[in-house]
Enzyme design. Structure first.
Site, short mmCIF file in Angstrom:
data_model
loop_
_atom_site.label_atom_id
_atom_site.label_comp_id
_atom_site.label_asym_id
_atom_site.label_seq_id
_atom_site.Cartn_x
_atom_site.Cartn_y
_atom_site.Cartn_z
N PHE A 9 0.82 -1.73 0.02
CA PHE A 9 0.02 0.14 0.45
C PHE A 9 0.84 1.09 -0.15
O PHE A 9 0.44 2.37 0.19
CB PHE A 9 -0.74 -0.04 1.09
CG PHE A 9 -2.35 -1.08 1.18
CD1 PHE A 9 -2.69 -1.45 0.45
CD2 PHE A 9 -1.82 -2.26 1.63
CE1 PHE A 9 -3.50 -2.57 0.05
CE2 PHE A 9 -2.85 -3.30 2.47
CZ PHE A 9 -3.38 -3.28 1.60
N ALA A 41 -9.87 17.89 -5.78
CA ALA A 41 -10.42 17.56 -6.76
C ALA A 41 -9.31 18.71 -7.60
O ALA A 41 -8.45 19.44 -7.01
CB ALA A 41 -11.86 18.78 -7.15
N GLY A 42 -8.86 18.60 -8.68
CA GLY A 42 -8.16 18.49 -9.81
C GLY A 42 -8.03 18.02 -10.90
O GLY A 42 -9.24 18.01 -11.62
N GLY A 87 -3.00 10.04 -11.61
CA GLY A 87 -2.53 9.54 -12.12
C GLY A 87 -1.01 8.50 -12.01
O GLY A 87 -1.85 8.25 -10.49
N CYS A 104 0.04 3.57 -10.48
CA CYS A 104 -0.91 2.80 -9.45
C CYS A 104 -2.59 2.78 -9.60
O CYS A 104 -3.35 1.80 -10.55
CB CYS A 104 -1.28 2.82 -7.56
SG CYS A 104 0.90 1.70 -7.79
N ARG A 149 4.52 8.63 -14.64
CA ARG A 149 3.68 7.87 -15.33
C ARG A 149 1.80 8.55 -15.65
O ARG A 149 1.95 8.59 -13.84
CB ARG A 149 3.44 6.00 -15.03
CG ARG A 149 4.53 5.56 -15.29
CD ARG A 149 4.78 4.03 -14.43
NE ARG A 149 5.36 4.46 -12.92
CZ ARG A 149 5.33 3.35 -11.83
NH1 ARG A 149 5.19 2.46 -12.41
NH2 ARG A 149 5.77 3.70 -11.43
C1 UDX Z 1 -1.14 4.94 -4.43
C2 UDX Z 1 -1.74 4.50 -3.15
O1 UDX Z 1 -2.40 5.68 -2.83
C3 UDX Z 1 -1.40 3.64 -2.27
O2 UDX Z 1 -1.94 2.98 -1.03
C4 UDX Z 1 -0.78 2.20 -3.32
O3 UDX Z 1 0.29 1.99 -3.00
C5 UDX Z 1 -0.03 2.54 -4.55
O4 UDX Z 1 -1.12 3.65 -5.44
P1 UDX Z 1 0.88 6.07 -5.89
O5 UDX Z 1 -0.53 6.41 -6.38
O6 UDX Z 1 2.61 6.27 -5.71
O7 UDX Z 1 -0.04 5.49 -4.16
O8 UDX Z 1 0.04 8.12 -4.79
P2 UDX Z 1 -1.05 8.52 -4.79
O9 UDX Z 1 -0.92 9.99 -3.05
O10 UDX Z 1 -2.68 7.89 -3.53
O11 UDX Z 1 -1.42 10.12 -5.60
C6 UDX Z 1 -2.56 9.25 -7.13
C7 UDX Z 1 -2.65 10.59 -7.59
O12 UDX Z 1 -4.02 10.82 -7.41
C8 UDX Z 1 -1.68 11.76 -7.99
O13 UDX Z 1 -1.96 11.77 -9.43
C9 UDX Z 1 -2.22 12.64 -6.85
O14 UDX Z 1 -1.97 13.20 -7.47
C10 UDX Z 1 -3.84 11.90 -7.49
N1 UDX Z 1 -4.90 12.19 -5.94
C11 UDX Z 1 -4.64 12.26 -4.57
C12 UDX Z 1 -5.58 13.25 -6.32
O15 UDX Z 1 -5.78 13.79 -7.48
N2 UDX Z 1 -6.55 13.87 -5.27
C13 UDX Z 1 -6.99 12.98 -4.02
O16 UDX Z 1 -7.60 13.66 -3.39
C14 UDX Z 1 -5.49 12.66 -3.47
#
Ligand code: UDX
Length: 451
Positions: free
Chosen positions: A152, A270-271, A275, A278, A346
């Site tokens: 995670f 929001a935004g 990406g 994962c 990515r």
């Molecule tokens: C995610 C999971 O959080 C993690 O538990 C898993 O193991 C792998 O995938 P990660 O992809 O590293 O981790 O980043 P994360 O912080 O979850 O953000 C993912 C994407 O969502 C980013 O592009 C982030 O900017 C976006 N995001 C996150 C939003 O647009 N809004 C949010 O409220 C939160």
């Protein structure tokens, strides 16, 4: 085979983090990386990607002789009581996960492992994969215990997340093997403050849970967690689009909605959409997995469609705000990493926005503190990358903030106003101070957010 020796297959975010941390928790850890260039970098005590604190943990583990980088299964696997598979699972063109490396790693391990070795799957795989791998082990007459142990950790906070985890999940048919995996994390827990000190990672809260499940449940827990978080983001983005039309503010809405403990505020920002390596992959992987079992997860199709529309929504809204075509307009795109704290691009929304802007005829200048090199191959011709925010904003008609780096969010609104030709500050992460921007005479635009 030594109980305190383990092998980690694959030195990506998950593998290298796991290997380096276990090497500080009393384990001798082989980390197997077939890519010669990457292996060379790791042997010098560094990671080949940017992750806060990781280099320090790798270097000290190498110095102690507890971390052994290698490209050889033959040298590492027979010595190890536990083998962690952390190999890559790229997308197939149809959105399903490509399991070539997952199966190759399992088969190669089966050829070299001593009987009774525990084979731990950390790579994200569709539900049912473990059973197929168990079948392979049987075919190859390998007496291995298979355990699914979903990961995670988030990029950018990989060490913190692994040391101060909310929960560790392990699932498999053999209870002793499942417990063996959980015990490794209990060992890591004992050393975590010490490791956090080495890596200069903050000390986190201790609310850990160790959860033992069946094999298929463990496999499903990982993708379900990520899919739910992706769903929350797409939900917030849908409401943001409505807020734009209805003259409401999605940040105010989500602050209040998220204050309900049953809902929670996390992942409702929001935004420009999500990406990374994962969420996009896990959502399409879950959809494909559902179809394999004859289940159409319509809700996930919707989450995916909303997310894919967000970069276009940002570009369209920018054009509406400009009130004229983007052709020839100079637009600074600040942020190419898919989120702050990483050089990973990515499925990065920042890259997608830059590419859409240039396709619409804009002159695009980009800046990112860490992701320049990694972004270069994904950026369309004609996009300039510069080394400072100042250079990017200089003479720009509009600035679009696409990654929430502190350096970008802390950049003075007055300096943007001084450098820019136009006045539009488009905050596509909804985190820049709208008050400062307005005070400096800029037109602040967010996604469903204006105040
Ligand atoms: C995610 C999971 O959080 C993690 O538990 C898993 O193991 C792998 O995938 P990660 O992809 O590293 O981790 O980043 P994360 O912080 O979850 O953000 C993912 C994407 O969502 C980013 O592009 C982030 O900017 C976006 N995001 C996150 C939003 O647009 N809004 C949010 O409220 C939160």
């Amino acid at each position: 085979m030594n109980a305190q020796t383990v092998t980690v297959l694959g030195a990506g975010y998950v593998g290298l983090t796991t290997a380096a941390l276990l090497a500080h928790a009393g384990y001798t850890v082989y980390v197997v990386e077939p890519n010669k260039e990457r292996l060379k970098v790791i042997k010098t005590g560094r990671s080949f990607f940017f992750e806060e604190g990781l280099d320090e943990v790798i270097r000290t583990a190498l110095d102690m002789g507890m971390l052994v980088p290698t490209d050889s299964y033959k040298k590492s696997v027979p010595e190890s009581s536990v083998v962690f598979s952390c190999v890559g699972t790229p997308d197939n063109p149809d959105g399903s996960s490509n399991l070539t490396y997952v199966f190759a790693a399992a088969e190669e391990t089966a050829r070299h492992a001593k009987p009774g070795t525990v084979y731990v799957q950390k790579s994200t795989v569709p539900v049912g994969t473990g059973t197929r791998i168990e079948g392979k082990f049987e075919e190859l007459n390998a007496n291995l215990d298979y355990v699914s142990n979903p990961e995670f950790l988030r990029e950018g906070t990989a060490l913190y997340d692994t040391l101060f985890f909310d929960r560790v999940v392990a699932g498999g048919r053999n209870k002793a093997a499942v417990n063996r995996v959980l015990e490794i994390y209990m060992d890591l827990e004992k050393f975590r403050d010490h490791i956090a000190h080495i890596a200069r990672v903050r000390i986190g809260a201790r609310g850990d849970q160790y959860i033992a499940t069946t094999l298929n449940s463990a496999e499903l827990i990982k993708v379900t967690s990520n899919a739910f978080l992706a769903l929350k983001i797409s939900f917030a983005n849908s409401i943001a689009i409505l807020a734009d039309k209805a003259d409401a503010d999605v940040v105010e809405v989500m602050d209040a909605v998220g204050a309900d403990n049953r809902i929670g505020r996390a992942f409702l920002n929001a935004g420009r959409g999500y990406g990374g390596g994962c969420f996009p992959k896990d959502v399409s992987g879950l959809i494909a997995s559902g179809l394999d079992y004859g289940v159409d997860l319509e809700i996930m199709h919707a989450a995916q469609a909303v997310n894919e529309s967000m970069p276009g929504y940002v570009v369209d809204k920018l054009q509406d705000t400009l009130g004229e075509p983007l052709t020839g307009k100079k637009v600074a795109v600040l942020g190419l990493a898919f989120k702050a704290g990483t050089s990973d691009v990515r499925r990065s929304p920042g890259v997608a926005i830059a590419n859409k802007l240039v396709a619409a005829g804009a002159q695009v200048i980009t800046y990112d503190p860490q992701a320049h090199e990694e972004a270069a191959p994904d950026l369309r011709d004609g996009i300039d990358q510069v080394k400072t925010i100042e250079k990017a904003a200089d003479n720009a008609d509009a600035v679009v903030i696409t990654t929430e780096w502190d350096e970008i969010l802390d950049f003075e609104a007055h300096d943007f106003a001084r450098l820019m030709k136009g006045k539009i500050l488009f905050d596509a992460v909804n985190q820049y101070s709208s008050v400062e921007a307005s005070t400096a005479g800029l037109t602040y635009v967010g996604v469903g957010h204006t105040t």
